[in-house]
Scaffold this active site. Structure first.
Site, PDB file in Angstrom:
ATOM      1  CE  LYS A  53      -3.783  -2.536   2.048  1.00 45.60           C
ATOM      2  NZ  LYS A  53      -4.420  -3.055   3.261  1.00 45.60           N
ATOM      3  CD  GLN A  97      -3.442  -4.808   6.354  1.00 44.96           C
ATOM      4  OE1 GLN A  97      -3.295  -3.810   5.677  1.00 44.96           O
ATOM      5  NE2 GLN A  97      -4.046  -5.898   5.905  1.00 44.96           N
ATOM      6  CG  ASP A 120     -10.022  -0.498   4.553  1.00 44.23           C
ATOM      7  OD1 ASP A 120      -9.836  -0.731   3.340  1.00 44.23           O
ATOM      8  OD2 ASP A 120      -9.315  -0.986   5.454  1.00 44.23           O
TER       9      ASP A 120
END
Ligand code: NDP
Length: 308
Positions: A53, A97, A120
């Site tokens: 990422k 994460q 997200d």
């Protein structure tokens, strides 16, 4: 065969190109979109994802920050970090994460992220907006699948879409997106009776169960579009030989690396039936990370009242 393949890598490159143009547009106004990732613990797969990422951000001229905490850092420390990133005006996107190590309250952490920085799309506000058909920041994997369908001109309206898996990060948000795109949507899960009878009706079949090669030819209607979200690392030779008989290229990769990736779909046996199909790797995976970049630029724009 190749014309059947839905090439996620190529589409992801296309999306990244467009995101790069938007980054350049923002740079001209003195804005550099920034994504901050929180990694708790040292799960090897998570470390790889977080690194990927950060690199993707750099390549597009975006800024990124990685915040590593010990597995035992504690709920309060993670939440404090989220608070700090929420308050930092230079941060556009915050990603925690997952999975968090045992003992953490994941919902409490995700609920704390400023919805405007929730790249997200897991915050309840963004989930609710998606449900109401007014999406703001949408979960990256489902958003990537919709981009794939759109860019490959696969019709969705009026068609029967069946999703195997009802997770909050894939199955449920994808069901909403497909519903808003006027598909007739069915969600399957571990309690679904006679899975093959249900999936066998799908014009568009999405496998997101996290079970290696769960979807075989008996689950697929001839002519269906098959999208494989699952990612599994196979480390046994006999499994590679069983799932990919005669695939010398894959076996060579296995010899070189000691493992290969495969999905929830028994690709070799299902591909002849499908009209279009995503490979693993090179299907949904690259789209997910491209959509994360797109979401970060979108968040950077929306926060400043710029048309996204
Ligand atoms: P989860 O484990 O959270 O959810 C799996 C879902 O599949 C559950 O709803 C479960 O049912 C259902 N399921 C499990 N076994 C069966 C079965 N035998 N028959 C029918 N349904 C079943 O997984 P995720 O959604 O997080 O991920 C799914 C897969 O996608 C994983 O392989 C993951 O690695 C991959 N993934 C890939 C991404 C990408 O970028 N390509 C991104 C995210 C995930 P129940 O609810 O009843 O337990």
């Amino acid at each position: 065969m190749n014309e059947k393949l839905l090439d996620g890598k190529r589409l992801a490159a296309e999306i990244r190109g467009e995101v790069g143009e938007r980054v350049a547009g923002l740079a001209a106004r003195g804005i550099v979109p920034r994504l901050d990732v929180i990694l708790v613990g040292d799960d090897p797969a998570s470390r790889v994802y977080v690194g990927a990422k950060a690199r993707a951000c750099e390549k597009l001229g975006m800024a990124s920050g990685t915040h590593r905490l010990e597995a035992g850092a504690g709920q309060a420390a993670v939440e404090r970090l989220v608070d700090d990133l929420n308050a930092d005006p230079g941060v556009d996107g915050i990603l925690v994460q997952l999975p968090l190590p045992d003992g953490y309250d994941t919902h409490a952490v995700l609920d704390r992220i400023d919805p405007a920085k929730d790249v997200d799309g897991f915050h309840p506000l963004n989930v609710g907006l998606l449900q109401q058909g007014r999406p703001a920041l949408v979960a990256c994997t489902p958003a990537g699948i919709m981009e794939l369908l759109r860019r490959e001109k696969i019709p969705v309206e009026g068609r029967r879409a069946v999703i195997v898996g009802r997770s909050d990060i894939v199955g449920k948000p994808l069901a909403m997106l497909l519903l808003h795109a006027h598909a007739t949507v069915t969600l399957c899960h571990s309690r679904t009776r006679d899975l093959a009878a249900v999936t066998g009706q799908a014009d568009i079949l999405v496998a997101a169960a996290g079970k290696l090669a769960l979807i075989g030819p008996e689950h697929v209607k001839p002519g269906a579009v098959v999208i494989d979200v699952g990612i599994h690392r196979i480390t046994e030779r006999e499994t590679v030989e069983r799932l990919f008989p005669g695939d010398e290229a894959r076996m060579a990769r296995f010899e070189a690396k000691g493992s290969v990736l495969a999905g929830d779909v028994d690709f070799v046996r299902v591909a002849p039936l499908a009209s279009r199909i995503t490979p693993v790797p090179g299907g949904v995976g690259p789209l997910t990370i491209a959509m994360l970049m797109a979401n970060t630029v979108r968040a950077a724009s929306l926060r400043r009242g710029i048309e996204a």
